[in-house]
Design a protein around this motif. Structure first.
Motif, short mmCIF file in Angstrom:
data_model
loop_
_atom_site.label_atom_id
_atom_site.label_comp_id
_atom_site.label_asym_id
_atom_site.label_seq_id
_atom_site.Cartn_x
_atom_site.Cartn_y
_atom_site.Cartn_z
N ARG A 811 39.56 38.36 35.34
CA ARG A 811 39.14 37.47 36.46
C ARG A 811 39.92 36.58 37.03
O ARG A 811 40.61 36.68 38.23
N PHE A 812 40.98 36.38 36.15
CA PHE A 812 41.88 35.67 35.74
C PHE A 812 43.28 36.55 37.58
O PHE A 812 43.40 35.63 38.30
N PHE A 813 43.37 37.81 37.30
CA PHE A 813 44.51 38.65 38.12
C PHE A 813 43.76 38.94 38.94
O PHE A 813 44.36 39.23 40.53
N LEU A 814 42.06 38.96 39.48
CA LEU A 814 41.47 39.60 40.67
C LEU A 814 41.02 38.00 41.51
O LEU A 814 40.68 38.18 42.50
N LEU A 815 41.05 37.30 40.93
CA LEU A 815 40.92 36.01 41.49
C LEU A 815 41.70 35.33 42.47
O LEU A 815 41.90 34.55 42.73
N PRO A 817 44.83 36.17 44.92
CA PRO A 817 45.16 36.83 45.85
C PRO A 817 46.50 37.59 45.59
O PRO A 817 47.07 39.18 46.46
N GLU A 818 47.24 36.49 45.62
CA GLU A 818 48.54 37.34 45.15
C GLU A 818 49.26 38.22 44.18
O GLU A 818 49.71 38.75 44.28
N LEU A 819 48.42 37.90 43.15
CA LEU A 819 48.40 39.23 41.78
C LEU A 819 47.03 40.17 42.14
O LEU A 819 47.91 41.24 41.23
N MET A 820 46.24 39.97 43.29
CA MET A 820 44.74 41.40 42.64
C MET A 820 45.79 42.44 43.77
O MET A 820 45.58 43.06 43.54
N SER A 821 46.76 41.60 44.89
CA SER A 821 47.48 42.76 45.95
C SER A 821 48.18 43.25 44.92
O SER A 821 48.21 44.76 45.26
N ARG A 822 48.64 43.11 44.54
CA ARG A 822 50.00 43.51 43.93
C ARG A 822 49.26 44.62 42.20
O ARG A 822 49.80 45.29 41.95
N TYR A 823 48.62 43.96 41.82
CA TYR A 823 48.39 44.34 40.45
C TYR A 823 46.69 44.82 40.10
O TYR A 823 46.10 44.59 39.16
N GLY A 824 45.84 44.47 41.10
CA GLY A 824 44.71 44.41 40.85
C GLY A 824 44.25 46.04 40.92
O GLY A 824 43.59 46.51 39.75
N HIS A 825 44.53 46.80 41.19
CA HIS A 825 44.65 48.34 41.54
C HIS A 825 44.33 49.01 39.62
O HIS A 825 43.56 49.49 39.12
N VAL A 858 28.78 41.52 34.09
CA VAL A 858 28.44 40.31 34.77
C VAL A 858 29.59 39.43 35.67
O VAL A 858 29.85 39.37 36.01
N VAL A 859 30.50 40.05 34.74
CA VAL A 859 32.36 38.55 35.42
C VAL A 859 32.45 39.94 35.96
O VAL A 859 32.78 39.73 37.36
N LEU A 860 32.68 41.37 36.11
CA LEU A 860 32.96 41.72 37.46
C LEU A 860 31.49 42.08 38.64
O LEU A 860 32.59 42.00 39.99
N PHE A 861 30.81 42.01 38.31
CA PHE A 861 29.37 42.02 39.01
C PHE A 861 29.65 40.82 39.87
O PHE A 861 29.14 40.69 41.12
N SER A 869 36.16 43.35 48.81
CA SER A 869 37.52 43.76 48.72
C SER A 869 37.97 44.85 47.57
O SER A 869 38.57 45.66 47.81
N ILE A 870 37.24 44.12 46.31
CA ILE A 870 37.35 44.83 44.96
C ILE A 870 37.01 45.99 45.15
O ILE A 870 37.12 46.94 44.39
N LEU A 871 35.58 46.25 46.28
CA LEU A 871 34.98 47.71 46.20
C LEU A 871 36.31 48.76 46.75
O LEU A 871 35.68 50.18 46.07
N LEU A 872 36.68 48.66 46.81
CA LEU A 872 37.67 49.66 48.12
C LEU A 872 38.47 49.77 46.71
O LEU A 872 38.92 51.11 46.22
N ILE A 873 39.10 48.91 45.84
CA ILE A 873 40.23 49.44 45.05
C ILE A 873 39.16 50.61 43.90
O ILE A 873 39.49 51.75 42.89
N LEU A 874 37.65 49.93 43.69
CA LEU A 874 37.08 50.59 42.47
C LEU A 874 36.64 52.54 43.14
O LEU A 874 36.85 53.22 42.71
#
Length: 1281
Positions: A811-815, A817-825, A858-861, A869-874
């Motif tokens: 949750r911390f990394f995906l919450l 945007p600055e972190l998710m764009s770089r490290y979300g995948h 639960v956290v992921l959902f 947009s997380i769905l695109l990563i999945l």
């Protein structure tokens, strides 16, 4: 005093002038009557004072004695009688007699003078003894100083007036007993009658052991007073010392020996006299000036002589004297006794039946063993057997003091024995010693068990246990007894816990007592742990070398080590935790933590698991909260080590935390361990930082939040604090506020950024984890903090190095945007990679009974709902991730879509996601390689994923150009995962009829048949290697798909209900195999179990057997009867291939199969389906087949003519291409056989057929070759041909 004595003389003279006033001639009778009546005459009233005294001086005649006969003896008897009567009256009526005697002091003094005179004048021992008793009793009861002083004066005068000491026995005895009765007289006698000592010396040299014994007795009483002893010190040094030892050495009577030893005991109370006595040079110098002394006598030799005597009393007294010397200074005086071989005889006395002698010997030996010379003389090696046997014997008695003293001696020997000198020369002796200790620690008497614990701790030394074979079983039994006794004692105290304020003192005492016992138990257990560590470097101690090779080796060091770990877990830790609920003792915790530290070394292969269990352990109500061992240790350091006190405890706590932290970091919950370089850096950090941490949690948080400039040591301390919080939080021990820790970690990271520092990877990993865990849902990081974190992350080569598997970290990394764009995948890939479950069980439950989702999902959902947009990563992870990871992603997505159908998400995932994926692959010209890779990551249960994927692959093999088909086949055949999946699918054919996999099984059989045909056609071979082939390059087949022929025939003979398509797919596969004569490099038929011996015809038909041919024919006939068009086409095609296979090997068998009477019945059953049923393509092909094998018994010439007439009347333009092709084949077969008798009609039919163009031969619109039947992509031409 002199005036009193003058009065005494006058009274004496007055008494002598009287006539004696004898009580009458029945004095003896009266005495007898008094004894017989129980003292009745005394109760009548005491005699008047004067007649009583006179009677004592001149007693009345005794009845029965003749006049003139032995007047002397008569007087003795009378006097003795009167003394006895007076003593009896004094005993029975003490107060009355004392009052009567003390009424007149002159009378009292006169009476005592008379008694003393009688004492001095009598030679009868019984009378003198009686006189002494009466004098002592009346003196002590009167308590008159004048009386006592006069008596002392009389004694002194008597001794002074004696030319010889011959008659001094009575006087000396009286003085000795008088000082014994009134100890204060010793000082007065020495001070006021100092020259009396000269007379005592005369008595010592007088050749009478009775007198010598009396003198020694009196000396003993005088030296019992410290004041008198000090005044007599010069007298002893100059005159008494050498003479006294000579007398003791030469004493013959037991009385003299006992009194000498008594005097010696008194002398040995003083260090001054002990030094004199033990100084051999001083004794020889003094002996030169004293007559009757021998300078060659020494105390050790004299006492050794007494030890060798057979008198138990003398032996006990001698041992007591040795002990009395040694208590002053064992180091100073023990060597003299050791050189005299005293220990040897003391060890012998341990086997005595006298408990007193055994106790005395143990006590003496306990002091002797303090001298190292005791061991260098090897006394313990020869005496240890006696000690063990004595201990075994004494434990069967009820003498608690003997138990304690024996165990104390044993413990001292075990403790002080030099390591280079083996104490136990045989394993049997070591075993006996262990069993004796086992019995002792189980003693119900707490004091005995406590002494046994100390001995056990000393017993568990490497040099004591190194005699092979090591008795690990005995050691285990000893430790179990020790721990069980401690647990029993702890439970007993808890059950007896007193109530009320008045008993609080008793409760505190009980807690203290239990703490001491627990401490001793832990010290013994720690000794066992050290023993196990030391034996790790001893090859001979690993196991019992005498164990048979076939026997189960339980008596090994490994088993013993695992026992120590188990015992600590089940007994030591619970006992210590219960004790901590009441009090905390630093020494106890020091031993306890050192045990835990040792266990990390003892069982290295379980240290990570043990560390995790310790950290997960809840420690009860201590500190009013649940606690882990990290918290416990930190609290101990803060409580006891903050002021530089308890340095040993601080070191033990630091060592324990060091090893525990390294173990926890080396074996994290789910992610991989750090590298060796990282662990080395952390190790150095912890070693330097942990000893400096001794603050409480609030102070540690404040220190962590400090943004002032930090020096190296202070920064390392911050690192250590952060790591400790990290490990504690990982194991759910949140002993500091989350909000406060959240702010502290941010301040810490900003401080690092301000100073331009980069923390160690493990420290940054801990920081990220703590931020993720402590972050409140409504509280987010400031932008500056997020930016700082990203800068730190940019300097890390791999995100996995700082990744901790936890939903909140995801949750911390995906919450942000600055972190998710770089490290979300990457973080999502790590997340699914380390997830334990693949979530397949969530797909097996209907929507009405959906199970609760795991916390991770639960956290992921929640994130998927809020951040679509997380769905695109999945979606990207499905294609790019390894097999297991992609499988988890797919299952998670499927579960999310099914449970969230009402949620509006992007068009990309609305509806059926996997069908969209298939359509995209087709529309964008995606190669089958991607789909095959996707399939290879699935399991046979992933129906929703595999069905569209199989359809796409099947389409690629049948609806593209020939070159594309070849390329696709080459690519797919090289996909290892796909081949393994197909093999699993084929084996599931005989699953339950209601299996949801039926459609998927159809596709699997169709794909297998297609792959086999393409491989055979293009001479391609499958290769079991990873990777993708972009071009159709021939390759060798290393492993094939194995198919059991019997199972295939069984599936055809017993088809599933409503599974005609599955049977058709299997027939396609079987037709392909028959056409290839079972020579495919991809598919191999394997036998099912044991096979019968082949018959002659089986050899010809190999690899088929005749029984399999019959089974297949019957199965085909039964399937044809179902009259399913698609299935019938597949059956006819398979029958054609079978007869071709048989004809090539045995034409007779082929003709036999084609001419079966049942075939006629089958054909007419099919023809009976309706009007012009003979024009159905499968029936035309079947008649053509029978005609080819000239089966006139199945179809006669007349019946062929009827078919031709029907064809002639039919409108051929309405027939399908498939039917027309079958009709062409039928005519050609008839022409080749010459069965067309009417040539004109045959030519007309042939011309009609040839006149119809293929594209316009049917008035109906052309049918598509690729259909979707029940969700299965099916090529009609593939089924038909």
């Amino acid at each position: 005093m002199r005036a009193v004595c003058a009065g005494k003389s006058a009274a004496s003279a007055e008494g002598k002038r009287g006539d004696g006033c004898e009580a009458g001639g029945d004095g003896g009778h009266s005495r007898a009557q008094e004894r017989g009546r129980g003292g009745a005459s005394i109760r009548e009233g005491p005699l008047p004072a004067r007649p009583a005294l006179a009677a004592a001086r001149d007693p009345p005649p005794v009845p029965g004695l003749r006049a003139g006969a032995a007047a002397g003896p008569r007087r003795v008897v009378r006097k003795k009688h009167m003394l006895s009567c007076f003593q009896d009256a004094l005993v029975r009526h003490t107060s009355l007699v004392t009052q009567l005697v003390s009424q007149d002091q002159r009378v009292c003094i006169h009476f005592i003078s008379v008694l003393f005179g009688l004492l001095c004048s009598m030679e009868d021992g019984s009378v003198t003894n009686l006189c002494i008793e009466v004098l002592i009793q009346i003196t002590t009861h009167l308590k008159l100083e004048q009386t006592i002083h006069c008596l002392l004066d009389e004694c002194h005068k008597e001794l002074c007036n004696m030319p010889s000491m011959r008659g001094s026995l009575a006087t000396l005895t009286l003085l000795g007993k008088l000082v014994d009765a009134i100890p204060a007289l010793a000082d007065e006698l020495v001070m006021e009658h100092g020259n009396l000592m000269e007379h005592l010396l005369r008595g010592l040299v007088y050749p009478s052991e009775g007198i010598q014994a009396s003198v020694c007795y009196l000396y003993g009483k005088l030296y019992s007073s410290p004041v008198a002893a000090e005044m007599l010190s010069g007298h002893f040094r100059e005159k008494l010392f050498p003479l006294f030892l000579s007398i003791l050495d030469g004493a013959q009577t037991k009385e003299l020996q006992i009194n000498c030893l008594g005097l010696l005991r008194q002398l040995l109370k003083y260090d001054l006299f002990v030094s004199m006595i033990m100084n051999q040079d001083g004794m020889e110098e003094s002996a030169k000036n004293i007559e009757g002394s021998s300078g060659n006598t020494s105390l050790p030799l004299v006492l050794k002589k007494l030890l060798l005597s057979r008198d138990e009393t003398l032996q006990v007294a001698s041992a007591h004297c040795i002990t009395a010397v040694l208590v002053h200074s064992p180091a100073k005086h023990a060597p003299a006794f050791i050189h005299a071989d005293i220990p040897e005889f003391l060890f012998e006395h341990l086997s005595s039946s006298s408990e007193v002698l055994v106790w005395s010997s143990c006590n003496c030996l306990t002091l002797l063993v303090e001298e190292p010379l005791f061991f260098s003389k090897c006394h313990t090696v020869y005496g240890i057997e006696a000690v063990v046997r004595s201990l075994q014997g004494s434990l069967k008695m009820n003498n608690i003091e003997l138990h304690k003293q024996g165990l104390l001696l044993f413990a001292e020997i075990l403790t002080r024995q030099p390591e280079e000198i083996k104490l136990f020369t045989s394993s049997a002796m070591c075993r006996d010693a262990g069993r004796a200790l086992q019995e002792a620690v189980s003693s119900p008497v707490l004091e005995v068990a406590a002494e046994a614990l100390k001995a056990t701790s000393a017993f568990l030394r490497k040099d004591h246990q190194s005699t092979p074979p090591v008795q690990y079983g005995e050691l285990r039994a000893l430790l179990e007894a020790m721990l069980n006794r401690c647990a029993e004692f702890s439970q007993t105290l808890l059950s007896r816990r007193p109530l009320g304020h008045a008993s609080s003192r008793d409760s505190e005492k009980a807690i203290l007592q239990r703490g001491k016992f627990l401490l001793s138990t832990l010290e013994g257990f720690r000794s066992a742990c050290r023993l196990a560590i030391e034996f790790q470097s001893e090859p001979s101690a690993q196991e019992n070398p005498f164990t048979a090779p076939s026997a189960k080796k339980e008596d090994t060091l490994e088993a013993f080590s695992e026992f120590l770990l188990s015992a600590c877990d089940s007994l030591c830790i619970p006992m210590v935790m219960r004790h901590l609920e009441q009090t905390t003792h630093p020494a106890l915790m020091e031993v306890f933590l050192s045990i835990l530290h040792n266990l990390f070394v003892i069982v290295p292969h379980m240290k990570e698991k043990f560390s995790k269990k310790l950290e997960d352990l809840v420690l009860g109500r201590w500190m009013r909260a649940s606690s882990s061992f990290i918290r416990l240790t930190l609290e101990l350091k803060a409580r006891f080590c903050s002021d530089l006190s308890h340095s040993a405890l601080n070191q033990v706590c630091s060592n324990f935390l060091y090893y525990m932290c390294l173990n926890l970091l080396s074996a994290p919950e789910k992610t991989g361990p750090p590298s060796k370089e990282e662990l080395s850096a952390v190790s150095e950090l912890l070693q330097h930082g942990l000893p400096q941490i001794s603050s409480r949690s609030p102070e540690s948080l404040a220190f962590l939040s400090d943004r002032q400039y930090m020096e190296g040591a202070a920064r390392q301390r911050q690192y250590c604090i952060l790591l400790l919080f990290y490990l504690a939080y990982i194991h759910e021990d949140r002993f500091v506020s989350e909000a406060e820790l959240f702010e502290a970690v941010q301040s810490f990271l900003l401080s690092l950024q301000d100073q331009g520092e980069r923390p160690p990877l493990v420290v940054f990993k801990a920081s990220i984890y703590l931020l993720a865990i402590c972050q409140d849902k409504d509280n987010t990081l400031r932008e500056t903090m997020v930016s700082a974190i990203r800068k730190f992350l940019e300097g890390i080569p791999d995100l996995q190095l700082v990744y901790t598997h936890h939903p909140l970290l995801l949750r911390f990394f995906l919450l942000y945007p600055e972190l998710m764009s770089r490290y979300g995948h990457h973080v999502l890939e790590l997340w699914f990679f380390w997830e334990d479950s693949s979530y397949e069980e969530l797909d097996d439950v209907t929507s009405a009974g959906q199970p609760a989702l795991p916390a991770s999902l639960v956290v992921l959902f929640q994130l998927l709902r809020s951040i679509p947009s997380i769905l695109l990563i999945l979606l990207d992870l499905i294609y790019s991730s390894p097999v297991d990871t992609a499988h988890k992603v797919l299952n998670s997505l499927r579960t999310f879509l099914r449970r969230n159908e009402d949620i509006q998400v992007g068009g990309l995932i609305r509806g059926h996601f996997l069908l969209i994926l298939q359509r995209l692959l087709v529309e964008h010209g995606a190669s089958p390689s991607g789909v095959s890779k996707l399939c290879g990551k699935c399991s046979p249960t992933d129906v929703d994923i595999l069905q569209p994927s199989f359809n796409f692959l099947y389409w690629s093999l049948h609806q593209t150009t020939p070159s594309s088909q070849k390329r696709a086949a080459a690519v797919l055949l090289s996909s290892t995962g796909l081949m393994e999946l197909l093999e699993k699918m084929l084996a599931l054919t005989l699953a339950k009829a209601d299996s949801p996999r039926t459609a998927l099984l159809c596709s699997a059989w169709l794909l297998t048949a297609s792959f086999s045909a393409q491989q055979h056609k293009g001479s391609l071979q499958a290769s079991r290697t990873w990777g993708l082939a972009l071009y159709p390059v021939p390759c060798q087949v290393h492993q094939t798909l194995s198919v059991e022929m019997d199972q295939v025939l069984k599936a055809l003979s017993f088809p599933k209900k409503k599974a005609a398509l599955l049977s058709a797919a299997i027939l396609c596969f079987l037709r392909t195999a028959l056409r290839q004569s079972f020579s495919s490099a991809l598919v191999a038929l394997v036998p099912s179990g044991a096979q019968p011996l082949p018959a002659t015809e089986d050899t010809v038909l190999a690899p088929l057997r005749m029984s399999q041919v019959r089974s297949l024919v019957i199965g085909l006939q039964n399937l044809l009867v179902q009259k399913d068009p698609l299935l019938s086409q597949a059956c006819v095609g398979c029958l054609e291939a079978l007869l071709d296979y048989l004809d090539a090997r045995s034409p007779d068998i082929a003709l036999h199969v084609a001419s079966q009477p049942w075939n006629r019945f089958l054909l007419f059953t099919l023809l009976d389906a309706g009007e012009n049923s003979f024009l159905r393509p499968e029936i035309l092909r079947l008649m053509t087949l029978f005609m080819r094998y000239r089966s006139s018994s199945v179809l006669s010439h007349e019946e062929v003519g009827d078919v031709l007439q029907g064809v002639a009347l039919a409108d051929l333009s309405t027939l399908s291409n498939t039917t027309l092709q079958a009709l062409h084949g039928f005519f050609q077969q008839l022409q080749s056989m010459g069965h067309l008798a009417d040539h004109s009609m045959a030519q007309t039919l042939q011309a009609s057929l040839e006149g119809l163009p293929p594209s316009t031969s049917s008035g109906q619109p052309p049918l598509q070759d690729m259909l979707c039947l029940g969700g299965v992509a099916v090529s009609l031409s593939h089924i038909r041909n």
